[in-house]
Enzyme design. Structure first.
Site, short mmCIF file in Angstrom:
data_model
loop_
_atom_site.label_atom_id
_atom_site.label_comp_id
_atom_site.label_asym_id
_atom_site.label_seq_id
_atom_site.Cartn_x
_atom_site.Cartn_y
_atom_site.Cartn_z
N SER A 1 47.43 30.92 37.27
CA SER A 1 46.43 31.88 37.71
C SER A 1 45.53 31.21 38.74
O SER A 1 45.31 29.99 38.68
CB SER A 1 45.58 32.36 36.53
OG SER A 1 44.44 33.08 36.97
N TYR B 1 40.14 30.14 29.25
CA TYR B 1 41.28 30.54 30.07
C TYR B 1 41.43 29.66 31.31
O TYR B 1 42.52 29.19 31.62
CB TYR B 1 41.09 32.01 30.48
CG TYR B 1 42.20 32.58 31.32
CD1 TYR B 1 43.39 32.97 30.73
CD2 TYR B 1 42.05 32.76 32.69
CE1 TYR B 1 44.41 33.52 31.48
CE2 TYR B 1 43.06 33.32 33.46
CZ TYR B 1 44.24 33.70 32.85
OH TYR B 1 45.25 34.23 33.60
#
Length: 266
Positions: free
Chosen positions: A153, A166
């Site tokens: 990501s 995350y």
């Protein structure tokens, strides 16, 4: 010059998608089915996998295997690998896409949420790589296609608000993919790092803030396929967003923190 062997023809290509029950993984399965790939679909959600498999069959796929697996259970992926090698004789491309996400500020961290995130996003991917690398190297030595794709990501580029668990998990995947590339590419195994921005999935539906440059899963997969066909190491998108984040990392922290705070309202 391409850093990886470009993938332009999907007809008959043996592709294992981990994290294929929804979002990017499910859409990638559907798109590859229409291009003639042979597919194995893995995730914890067996019912979701069966629904995606039906979509793939309707798209014209001749070979779709549903292989439920939990990446947090050490050994699950190795067992699926063995079944696929027995059935197919090899795996041309494995896409390690399983992931979880919960928006967390620093004061919301707990040992449970940290371990849950890292178990799926990092340790599950590393387990998958450990299970796959020997088989991919053996294929490459025989002159067969062999490729591994890790879905990270853009949140891994730098610290962001609401990403206290995350973001670090995805930053580690960037380092992992770079390390794998340096070891494996000279031996004939392609390694792709996929770095999406915001994509409309059940996970990002949790966000209560504006997501700039939000893409659909279809748009995300189209960008991935372009990256595979070009043989890029990192496939990041949408580039109007990902390039800005890359540029921010070149700034001194005083400027970086100020611009991120201003952009996010944190």
């Amino acid at each position: 010059m391409s850093l990886n062997t470009p993938i332009t023809d999907w007809q008959g290509r043996r592709v294992w998608l981990v994290g294929a029950s929804s979002g990017i993984g499910a859409e990638l399965a559907r798109q590859l089915a229409g291009r003639g790939a042979r597919l194995a679909l893995s995730a914890r959600n067996a019912e979701g996998l069966r629904a995606v498999a039906e979509d793939c069959l309707r798209a014209g796929a001749a070979d779709v295997r549903v292989e439920p697996a939990d990446v947090t259970h050490s050994g699950d992926l190795a067992q699926v690998r063995d079944r696929l090698l027995a059935a197919w004789g090899g795996i041309d491309l494995a896409v390690l896409n399983a992931g979880t996400y919960r928006p967390l500020r620093a004061w919301e961290l707990s040992p449970e949420t940290v371990r849950e995130t890292l178990s799926v996003n990092l340790l599950g991917v590393m387990d998958g790589a450990a299970a796959l690398v020997p088989a991919l190297l053996a294929q490459a030595e025989q002159g067969q296609p062999a490729a591994l794709a890790i879905v990270g990501s853009v949140a891994g580029y730098g610290g962001l608000p609401r990403a206290a668990a995350y973001g670090p998990s995805k930053a580690a995947l960037i380092n992992l993919a770079e390390s794998l590339y340096l070891d494996l590419a000279p031996r004939g195994v392609s390694v792709f790092l996929v770095s999406p921005g915001f994509v409309a999935t059940p996970l990002t539906a949790q966000n209560d803030f504006h997501m700039p440059a939000l893409q659909t899963p279809r748009q995300a997969v189209e960008a991935m396929l372009r990256g595979f066909s070009a043989g890029r190491f990192e496939i990041h998108f949408p580039r109007r967003f990902s390039l800005v984040l890359k540029a921010l990392r070149l700034l001194p922290y005083r400027l970086y923190f100020g611009l991120v705070r201003r952009a996010t309202g944190a």
